[in-house]
Design a protein around this motif. Sequence first.
Motif, PDB file in Angstrom:
ATOM      1  N   GLU A   1      -1.870  -2.965  -7.787  1.00 10.81           N
ATOM      2  CA  GLU A   1      -3.374  -3.047  -7.094  1.00 10.81           C
ATOM      3  C   GLU A   1      -3.895  -4.513  -7.065  1.00 10.81           C
ATOM      4  O   GLU A   1      -4.346  -4.855  -6.025  1.00 10.81           O
TER       5      GLU A   1
ATOM      6  N   VAL B   1       0.855  -1.257   0.042  1.00  9.70           N
ATOM      7  CA  VAL B   1      -0.027   0.048  -0.161  1.00  9.70           C
ATOM      8  C   VAL B   1       1.015   1.225  -0.038  1.00  9.70           C
ATOM      9  O   VAL B   1       0.467   2.459  -0.604  1.00  9.70           O
ATOM     10  N   ASP B   2       1.926   1.290   0.902  1.00 10.27           N
ATOM     11  CA  ASP B   2       3.039   2.312   0.740  1.00 10.27           C
ATOM     12  C   ASP B   2       3.350   2.474  -0.631  1.00 10.27           C
ATOM     13  O   ASP B   2       3.668   3.632  -1.095  1.00 10.27           O
ATOM     14  N   GLU B   3       3.945   1.587  -1.351  1.00  6.79           N
ATOM     15  CA  GLU B   3       4.542   1.580  -2.489  1.00  6.79           C
ATOM     16  C   GLU B   3       3.609   2.038  -3.675  1.00  6.79           C
ATOM     17  O   GLU B   3       3.757   2.922  -4.434  1.00  6.79           O
TER      18      GLU B   3
ATOM     19  N   ALA C   1       1.017   4.301  -2.945  1.00 10.73           N
ATOM     20  CA  ALA C   1       0.824   5.605  -2.555  1.00 10.73           C
ATOM     21  C   ALA C   1       2.193   6.548  -3.319  1.00 10.73           C
ATOM     22  O   ALA C   1       1.974   7.442  -3.955  1.00 10.73           O
ATOM     23  N   GLN C   2       3.030   5.578  -3.119  1.00  4.86           N
ATOM     24  CA  GLN C   2       4.518   6.463  -3.865  1.00  4.86           C
ATOM     25  C   GLN C   2       4.269   6.292  -5.286  1.00  4.86           C
ATOM     26  O   GLN C   2       4.579   7.396  -6.107  1.00  4.86           O
ATOM     27  N   GLN C   3       3.720   5.189  -5.858  1.00  5.23           N
ATOM     28  CA  GLN C   3       3.528   5.225  -7.108  1.00  5.23           C
ATOM     29  C   GLN C   3       2.574   6.214  -7.640  1.00  5.23           C
ATOM     30  O   GLN C   3       2.780   7.162  -8.907  1.00  5.23           O
ATOM     31  N   PHE C   4       1.624   6.598  -7.012  1.00  5.30           N
ATOM     32  CA  PHE C   4       0.656   7.498  -7.330  1.00  5.30           C
ATOM     33  C   PHE C   4       1.236   9.034  -7.300  1.00  5.30           C
ATOM     34  O   PHE C   4       0.980   9.693  -8.310  1.00  5.30           O
ATOM     35  N   ALA C   5       2.224   9.178  -6.258  1.00  2.24           N
ATOM     36  CA  ALA C   5       2.518  10.501  -6.319  1.00  2.24           C
ATOM     37  C   ALA C   5       3.618  10.607  -7.462  1.00  2.24           C
ATOM     38  O   ALA C   5       3.675  11.779  -7.773  1.00  2.24           O
TER      39      ALA C   5
END
Length: 139
Positions: A76, A12-14, A16-20
């Motif tokens: 995802e 999930v952290d990764e 979020a980093q990908q989204f950013a």
Amino acid sequence: MGDRLTQLQEAVDELAQQFAACIHYIISHHDLEKLDSSDEIREVKDPIQASIVDPHSAESFQNNLKELAQDLIMREQQIEMLISVLPGLENSEEDQNKAIRELEEELKVAEQQRTDAIGEKKEVLQKLDEVIRSVRRPR
């Protein structure tokens, strides 16, 4: 490798980093276009601000967007897979509480066996000590 919840948190952290990173890419490399006839594209004279947006060609930009979207989808799907193997999803709260009570009973039995084994060990050590003390050296 960590437990399943740790793996899920890391995924999930990764994500979020990908989204950013995707948002940063889009902001940094989009083509400057007017959305309305009244819009204006300003000329930026400061070289630092001008380097903030570095437009890529439309084809390159679209290909990169497609690749970023595929990466997001793969991450995802990885998260979905990790969620699907978490224990207890198919059990109700009552079933999980019953399983916990059964495990507590097993733990009590195991603790009693451990206590009995410690007592037996003490007895054996005491007998061994008596045997060792009773042995005399030959003269």
